[in-house]
Scaffold this motif. Sequence first.
Motif, PDB file in Angstrom:
ATOM      1  N   PRO A  13      24.712  64.486   9.130  1.00 19.02           N
ATOM      2  CA  PRO A  13      24.324  62.696   8.375  1.00 19.02           C
ATOM      3  C   PRO A  13      23.301  62.123   8.825  1.00 19.02           C
ATOM      4  O   PRO A  13      22.234  61.999   9.526  1.00 19.02           O
ATOM      5  N   ALA A  14      22.619  61.026   7.852  1.00 17.52           N
ATOM      6  CA  ALA A  14      21.626  60.787   8.546  1.00 17.52           C
ATOM      7  C   ALA A  14      21.378  59.942   9.965  1.00 17.52           C
ATOM      8  O   ALA A  14      20.549  59.753  11.199  1.00 17.52           O
ATOM      9  N   ALA A  32      18.845  60.679  12.504  1.00 20.97           N
ATOM     10  CA  ALA A  32      18.525  59.150  13.470  1.00 20.97           C
ATOM     11  C   ALA A  32      18.694  59.212  14.900  1.00 20.97           C
ATOM     12  O   ALA A  32      17.464  59.085  15.756  1.00 20.97           O
ATOM     13  N   GLU A  33      19.217  59.906  15.116  1.00 20.26           N
ATOM     14  CA  GLU A  33      20.164  60.322  17.071  1.00 20.26           C
ATOM     15  C   GLU A  33      19.120  60.719  17.247  1.00 20.26           C
ATOM     16  O   GLU A  33      18.489  61.142  18.072  1.00 20.26           O
ATOM     17  N   LEU A  73      19.505  54.056  19.467  1.00 19.57           N
ATOM     18  CA  LEU A  73      20.008  53.662  18.781  1.00 19.57           C
ATOM     19  C   LEU A  73      21.347  53.461  18.882  1.00 19.57           C
ATOM     20  O   LEU A  73      22.150  53.823  19.572  1.00 19.57           O
ATOM     21  N   VAL A  74      21.454  52.220  18.416  1.00 18.63           N
ATOM     22  CA  VAL A  74      22.722  51.035  18.123  1.00 18.63           C
ATOM     23  C   VAL A  74      23.734  51.613  17.457  1.00 18.63           C
ATOM     24  O   VAL A  74      24.949  51.889  17.408  1.00 18.63           O
ATOM     25  N   GLY A  75      23.186  51.928  15.822  1.00 16.49           N
ATOM     26  CA  GLY A  75      24.008  52.390  15.136  1.00 16.49           C
ATOM     27  C   GLY A  75      23.465  52.147  13.948  1.00 16.49           C
ATOM     28  O   GLY A  75      21.842  52.055  13.093  1.00 16.49           O
ATOM     29  N   VAL A  76      24.277  52.881  13.161  1.00 14.68           N
ATOM     30  CA  VAL A  76      23.682  52.083  11.572  1.00 14.68           C
ATOM     31  C   VAL A  76      24.689  52.137  11.102  1.00 14.68           C
ATOM     32  O   VAL A  76      26.187  52.414  10.293  1.00 14.68           O
ATOM     33  N   ALA A 125      11.195  59.246   9.573  1.00 14.16           N
ATOM     34  CA  ALA A 125      10.977  60.458   8.709  1.00 14.16           C
ATOM     35  C   ALA A 125      12.183  61.772   8.951  1.00 14.16           C
ATOM     36  O   ALA A 125      12.044  62.174   7.672  1.00 14.16           O
ATOM     37  N   ALA A 126      13.390  61.681   9.316  1.00 16.37           N
ATOM     38  CA  ALA A 126      14.471  62.335   9.397  1.00 16.37           C
ATOM     39  C   ALA A 126      15.322  62.322   8.759  1.00 16.37           C
ATOM     40  O   ALA A 126      15.487  63.232   8.227  1.00 16.37           O
ATOM     41  N   ALA A 127      15.195  60.410   7.981  1.00 15.41           N
ATOM     42  CA  ALA A 127      15.915  59.754   7.800  1.00 15.41           C
ATOM     43  C   ALA A 127      15.993  59.234   6.823  1.00 15.41           C
ATOM     44  O   ALA A 127      16.077  57.822   6.443  1.00 15.41           O
TER      45      ALA A 127
END
Length: 180
Positions: free
Chosen positions: A86-87, A91-92, A111-114, A149-151
């Motif tokens: 998952p994205a 991202a993490e 990363l606090v969250g998505v 770029a990653a997500a």
Amino acid sequence: MAEAGRLADTDVEGRLARLDELLARLESAPGPMGATAVEAVRVLTEVYGEALARVLDLAGRQLAARLAEDELLDHLLVLHQLHPEPARQRAERAVDRLRPAVRERGGDVELVGVEGRVARVRVSEAGGCGAGCGGGPTVADAVREAVLAAAPELTEVEQLPTPAAPAFVPLDSLLVRDPR
């Protein structure tokens, strides 16, 4: 090191940069031939994406996860919206890769969250240069670029404020003193 007939990672990076140049030239080419060439590249990309999807169908979860560990395959899986992770997880990982360099410079990143299509990060930069000292790129800029770029299905990277450090209160100031 690449095997015989295979490209080393640096060669792949060079080919990708060259591809970007060629596509930009095609897109700006006047007349119908430029548009035809761009359409041919788009259709070829779709066919290769379908082939990659079929490979993943045959591979199963464990092999798909291993394939995603390869940098080039990781990018292709993202490009074709086939990535098994998952994205948020991607991202993490992007933030985790940047963290040692940021900490080396006295800052930190997390990363606090998505939520939906928005990643929320907290970035602290040494010396209070959050806006970029001297007008150069900031750590926040690097984090934004790496996360998107990653997500790429995420549309925004929101920077959350860094919480203020707790105020230091000396212990003896809290002790009740005898007023005598």
